[in-house]
Write a protein that holds these residues in place. Sequence first.
Motif, short mmCIF file in Angstrom:
data_model
loop_
_atom_site.label_atom_id
_atom_site.label_comp_id
_atom_site.label_asym_id
_atom_site.label_seq_id
_atom_site.Cartn_x
_atom_site.Cartn_y
_atom_site.Cartn_z
N LEU A 99 1.91 -9.44 -3.83
CA LEU A 99 3.04 -8.86 -3.12
C LEU A 99 4.08 -8.32 -4.09
O LEU A 99 4.65 -7.24 -3.88
N LEU A 100 4.33 -9.03 -5.17
CA LEU A 100 5.30 -8.57 -6.17
C LEU A 100 4.85 -7.25 -6.79
O LEU A 100 5.66 -6.35 -7.00
N VAL A 101 3.55 -7.12 -7.06
CA VAL A 101 3.02 -5.88 -7.61
C VAL A 101 3.21 -4.72 -6.64
O VAL A 101 3.65 -3.63 -7.01
N ILE A 102 2.90 -4.96 -5.37
CA ILE A 102 3.01 -3.92 -4.35
C ILE A 102 4.45 -3.42 -4.23
O ILE A 102 4.72 -2.21 -4.20
N THR A 104 -6.13 -2.87 -3.35
CA THR A 104 -6.42 -1.98 -2.21
C THR A 104 -5.30 -0.98 -1.97
O THR A 104 -5.49 0.01 -1.28
N LEU A 105 -4.12 -1.23 -2.54
CA LEU A 105 -2.97 -0.35 -2.33
C LEU A 105 -2.48 0.30 -3.62
O LEU A 105 -1.68 1.24 -3.57
N VAL A 106 -2.94 -0.21 -4.74
CA VAL A 106 -2.52 0.30 -6.05
C VAL A 106 -3.77 0.61 -6.86
O VAL A 106 -4.73 -0.16 -6.83
N ASP A 107 -3.76 1.72 -7.59
CA ASP A 107 -4.88 2.03 -8.47
C ASP A 107 -5.09 0.89 -9.46
O ASP A 107 -4.14 0.41 -10.08
N LYS A 108 -6.35 0.46 -9.62
CA LYS A 108 -6.63 -0.70 -10.48
C LYS A 108 -6.11 -0.53 -11.91
O LYS A 108 -5.70 -1.49 -12.55
N LYS A 109 -6.14 0.72 -12.39
CA LYS A 109 -5.68 0.97 -13.75
C LYS A 109 -4.16 0.90 -13.87
O LYS A 109 -3.62 0.80 -14.97
N LYS A 132 14.93 6.96 -0.07
CA LYS A 132 14.70 6.38 -1.39
C LYS A 132 13.28 5.86 -1.50
O LYS A 132 12.70 5.79 -2.57
N ASN A 133 12.69 5.46 -0.34
CA ASN A 133 11.30 5.03 -0.29
C ASN A 133 10.84 4.99 1.16
O ASN A 133 11.65 5.10 2.09
N LEU A 134 9.55 4.84 1.35
CA LEU A 134 8.97 4.68 2.69
C LEU A 134 7.77 3.76 2.57
O LEU A 134 6.74 4.13 2.02
N LEU A 135 7.93 2.53 3.05
CA LEU A 135 6.82 1.59 3.02
C LEU A 135 5.81 1.97 4.10
O LEU A 135 6.18 2.44 5.18
N ILE A 136 4.55 1.73 3.81
CA ILE A 136 3.50 2.08 4.76
C ILE A 136 3.21 0.93 5.71
O ILE A 136 2.91 1.12 6.88
N ARG A 137 3.35 -0.29 5.22
CA ARG A 137 3.01 -1.47 6.02
C ARG A 137 4.06 -2.54 5.83
O ARG A 137 4.01 -3.25 4.82
N PRO A 138 5.00 -2.68 6.74
CA PRO A 138 5.22 -1.88 7.93
C PRO A 138 5.89 -0.55 7.58
O PRO A 138 6.45 -0.41 6.49
N LYS A 139 5.85 0.44 8.50
CA LYS A 139 6.43 1.76 8.27
C LYS A 139 7.95 1.64 8.39
O LYS A 139 8.51 1.57 9.48
N ILE A 140 8.63 1.60 7.25
CA ILE A 140 10.08 1.46 7.24
C ILE A 140 10.64 2.14 5.99
O ILE A 140 10.05 2.06 4.91
#
Length: 272
Positions: free
Chosen positions: A98-101, A230-235, A65-73
């Motif tokens: 964090l909520l945005v990410i 740094t993890l999401v496009d600014k736009k 359903k998803n794969l987080l990069i940091r941490p890889k889970i």
Amino acid sequence: MELIKGLVIEREAQLIKVLTEKGEELRGVPRGKLKKQEKVWAGDWVWGFITEDGLFAIEKLEERKNLLIRPKIANVDRAIIVVTIKDPEFQNFLLDNLLVIYEKEGVDSVVVFNKIDLLNTPEDKKELLRWKQIYEKVGYPVLEVSALTGEGIDGLVNYLEGQICVMAGPSGVGKSALLSKITGVELKSGEISRKTRRGKHTSRGVKLIPFGKGSFVADSPGFSKVEAATLVDKKEIKDFFPEFSHYTCKFANCMHVKEVGCEVKEAIKRGE
């Protein structure tokens, strides 16, 4: 040969541990195409069989359903974002990041205020209530706990029933202490820096620790200093603030910064 289902509960370097439906913890070994083409991570649901040597031979990987990069889970249901009003002082900017990410990753978040045992004055309690109401109004569940006294822990455990969780938050907010409290497993939080009063996480890799009724939480380093940009496009950042969706700006691609006819900025002026 009939395959059985398992959950990858640990991944560190080449080590893979699988928890079978019968509750057996076995070392996992990817086979065939899976070994060459696909990485297996903690949180993955896998299908395989038990070999004569007592290994879990992984034949197939379920779609994630998803794969987080940091941490890889993989397959994370809930992000437990731990913050404090005092020791350290609350940082709403980091919480918002964090909520945005996690919104971008499609992971639901719960905001957990730890160390409520330190809030002894009416001013402290008023400050907690103020922030709690702000985030609840947006739509985020907000829970109050004390890893030290155990207050609110049962409610948190019940709330997370049957979910795979990760924990994040600033250094020093008591993530390791909270992990220990909800899982009953004593975890090392590392030395506390005298200068910053912040703990250094000592875990490596990712391990899922069972707790409550069918729940798992990752014992892995959480975020401390991170910016969504740094993890999401600014736009795209604006798209992950749920409260913005209540307003219709003049321009569909409004960034809510300098644009004319921005209803979000008007809502700020109105105190909304």
